[in-house]
Design an enzyme around this catalytic site. Structure first.
Site, PDB file in Angstrom:
ATOM      1  N   CYS A 187      -4.617   2.416  -3.764  1.00  8.22           N
ATOM      2  CA  CYS A 187      -3.405   2.918  -3.102  1.00  8.22           C
ATOM      3  C   CYS A 187      -2.253   1.931  -3.245  1.00  8.22           C
ATOM      4  O   CYS A 187      -1.427   1.791  -2.333  1.00  8.22           O
ATOM      5  CB  CYS A 187      -3.650   3.251  -1.634  1.00  8.22           C
ATOM      6  SG  CYS A 187      -4.854   4.569  -1.403  1.00  8.22           S
TER       7      CYS A 187
ATOM      8  N   HIS B  22       0.876  -1.170   0.000  1.00  7.92           N
ATOM      9  CA  HIS B  22       0.000   0.000   0.000  1.00  7.92           C
ATOM     10  C   HIS B  22       0.920   1.229   0.000  1.00  7.92           C
ATOM     11  O   HIS B  22       2.009   1.189   0.563  1.00  7.92           O
ATOM     12  CB  HIS B  22      -0.844  -0.051   1.276  1.00  7.92           C
ATOM     13  CG  HIS B  22      -1.933   0.977   1.363  1.00  7.92           C
ATOM     14  ND1 HIS B  22      -1.686   2.298   1.644  1.00  7.92           N
ATOM     15  CD2 HIS B  22      -3.284   0.864   1.215  1.00  7.92           C
ATOM     16  CE1 HIS B  22      -2.839   2.961   1.673  1.00  7.92           C
ATOM     17  NE2 HIS B  22      -3.825   2.120   1.413  1.00  7.92           N
TER      18      HIS B  22
ATOM     19  N   GLN C 287      -4.638  -5.567   6.816  1.00 15.62           N
ATOM     20  CA  GLN C 287      -5.592  -6.488   6.199  1.00 15.62           C
ATOM     21  C   GLN C 287      -5.561  -7.865   6.842  1.00 15.62           C
ATOM     22  O   GLN C 287      -6.333  -8.740   6.457  1.00 15.62           O
ATOM     23  CB  GLN C 287      -5.308  -6.633   4.691  1.00 15.62           C
ATOM     24  CG  GLN C 287      -5.418  -5.348   3.902  1.00 15.62           C
ATOM     25  CD  GLN C 287      -6.848  -4.835   3.762  1.00 15.62           C
ATOM     26  OE1 GLN C 287      -7.812  -5.565   3.985  1.00 15.62           O
ATOM     27  NE2 GLN C 287      -6.988  -3.575   3.403  1.00 15.62           N
TER      28      GLN C 287
END
Lengths: 153, 426
Positions: B383, B140, B220
């Site tokens: 992103c 990210h 995540q």
């Protein structure tokens, strides 16, 4: 409000059969604009001939709204005198910021009226404006018109 | 034995899932990798804090201040326990991006201070030309751009571990990427775009072997599977509250005590000091050293309520539930001609974020059509723009599930994709 009002036939046609999608031989100004949230990209080139007419070419990739908008723009303003082209851009920007409250004038906007549904989808307004922002920026870089015009926000 | 999730019962806890969107269509929320929805238990906990004991924490000689401090520190203990850490090793930030910047700035600040003669800076945080920082090609932006900045400020070199065609890390040349010059290895546990679950323990062991500090972006993973920060083998672990049923405005950074103790501060000012004079200051011990200004108390209380909620379900059950949904989503998407999954094609070591592209359709248009069907997905580069470039796509459409989704949600999404294909004639 539904998705069909967003994707009008004119938009789909310009998306599938883009007009004016080519580089200009002798560009005086060029602008690359990107929508960083979704990766839409467009590069617009402009030139002005001896008679004061605007010439436009573009390259790009992205969603149907951004690419159809580029095609509509290139087809409409190609060969226009600069002040008329600026007025068209001004009207298109106004339409996009209207939240659907403005009745678009087909006399001024031509195929651009098909984007009236886009104004109701805030996330897509930037897609539709992208090529017009590039046009304005390319004109500024080339020193071709754009005084007292609405900013493409 | 883990008890399967009762999705119908869970859904009743989420007020937002009762609403409709776009001409009265039921909301099908498949964007939990961006942010999760919140159960009323979390919403009420935050609201109750303001109703009953709101006050400035760690100061004030009144009862409310004591209760607010207890609420804040109690939340810290609960959240730390959720990842098998100690409360004193858990720092609250405003989001995971800030957690990662806090760490990145420790290096650039450390280098700058050392250059100006501060020999108290731990040499692990003094970085410069000849040193390297290692990330992956699936980070990210929050775990990439801060390190680019550190390199630009210090002269260190950024290296990265590449991604193969299946969306897995290419670990073949690992020993030439992580070597004696490496001072930082900062990697994502589970990719937000590809869904790949990376072998972080192995990567952290490589970092340790060369004396580099190991950092894991667990945004995540922690919401979706049982995570024990000790087992990761990392020095520092960053994640956010809002992806695990908690409120926005709060992130977490867990660190090994000895590493936190050595780390220079990032944001400075009130609450993070020990003593202050006109010409210099000394700093509080962690975690307070890294919590300048008035902290996000209500949000911490909200995340603690989220932890209670997830603990009651059991993270093993959450993981098992999502594994089933991931397998189902992959299978259903594979059955649609013209759909290409970007990321691991099978459900092995894979999380529930499933990215895909549809031939002839831009992701933005796919997302718009799904929205028209009441389906909320994410479109764009998520992103992780360099990851999109790796797969030569400008963007993807991503569906991501959580505890309140079942296979019928995926069916609605797949129907929407087929409708978009039909409409655009592709």
């Amino acid at each position: 409000m539904n998705v069909e009002s967003l994707y009008q036939e004119i938009i789909l046609d310009h998306y599938k059969n883009p007009r004016g999608k080519h580089p200009l031989a002798e560009a005086e100004g060029e602008s690359y604009q990107v929508n960083p949230t979704c990766g839409d990209e467009v590069t617009v080139q402009v030139a002005r001939d001896r008679d004061g007419h605007l010439h436009v070419g573009y390259e790009g990739q992205g969603c149907s709204i951004s690419q159809a908008s580029a095609s509509v723009m290139a087809e409409m303003v190609e060969g226009m005198d600069v002040s008329t082209a600026d007025a068209v851009r001004h009207a298109f920007v106004e339409l996009m910021h209207s939240k659907g409250a403005v009745e678009p004038d087909e006399e001024v906007l031509g195929d651009g009226v098909a984007f009236v549904g886009v104004a109701k989808y805030p996330a897509r307004i930037k897609c539709a404006l992208l090529p017009w922002m590039a046009l304005q920026d390319a004109q500024v870089k080339a020193g071709i018109g754009t005084e007292d015009q609405g900013e493409a926000r | 034995m883990t008890k399967p999730l009762d999705v119908a019962r869970i859904r009743r806890d989420f007020p937002i899932l009762q609403r409709t969107v776009r001409d009265d269509r039921p909301l099908v929320y498949l964007d939990s990798a961006a942010t999760s929805q919140k159960p009323f238990q979390v919403i009420d906990a935050e609201s109750d804090y303001y109703r009953s004991c709101n006050a400035a924490v760690h100061r004030g000689a009144h009862q409310l201040a004591e209760e607010a401090t207890d609420a804040y520190e109690g939340a810290r203990a609960k959240i730390a326990g959720f990842v098998h850490g100690r409360p004193e090793d858990l720092v609250f930030t405003k989001n995971a991006t800030e957690s990662l910047n806090l760490v990145a700035y420790a290096f650039s600040n450390g280098a700058a201070k050392a250059q100006h003669g501060d020999d108290a800076i731990d040499p692990r945080f003094v970085i410069g030309p000849g040193d390297s920082i290692v990330v992956t090609q699936m980070e990210h932006h929050a775990n990439l751009v801060p390190w680019q900045e550190v390199c630009a400020k210090t002269g260190a070199t950024l290296r990265w571990i590449g991604v193969d065609d299946d969306g897995r890390l290419d670990l073949r040349d690992l020993s030439t990427i992580i070597d004696e010059s490496t001072k930082v290895v900062s990697v994502v546990h589970q990719s937000n775009l590809l869904g790949t679950i990376n072998p972080v323990s192995e990567l952290m062991a490589h970092a340790r072997a060369v004396g580099a500090l190991g950092i894991v972006d667990a945004c995540q993973s922690i919401p979706h599977m049982p995570v024990d920060v000790n087992e990761l083998g990392a020095d520092l672990v960053a994640w956010s509250g809002h992806k695990m049923l908690g409120p926005t405005g709060i992130g977490m950074l867990w660190g090994r005590p000895e590493v936190l103790e050595a780390m220079p501060p990032f944001i400075t000012g009130g609450s993070m000091i020990e003593t202050v004079f006109m010409d210099h200051s000394t700093y509080a011990a962690p975690p307070k050293r890294f919590e300048a200004g008035t902290p996000m108390v209500a949000q911490a209380v909200g995340v603690a309520a989220a932890v209670d909620y997830l603990d009651a379900l059991g993270m093993d059950a959450v993981e098992a539930h999502e594994h089933v949904l991931t397998g189902y989503a992959l299978e259903q998407l594979r059955n649609v001609p013209g759909v290409r999954i970007i990321g691991p094609q099978d459900d092995h070591a894979r999380g529930s974020a499933v990215s895909f592209v549809v031939d002839g359709l831009h992701p933005h248009d796919v997302g718009q059509f799904l929205d028209d069907h009441g389906v909320a997905v994410r479109v764009g580069h998520h992103c992780a723009w360099p990851t999109c470039r790796r797969f030569d796509v400008p963007a993807t459409t991503r569906l991501s599930t959580y505890i309140y989704n079942d296979t019928s949600d995926i069916d609605v999404a797949v129907d929407g994709i087929r409708a978009a294909q039909k409409f655009f004639g592709v």
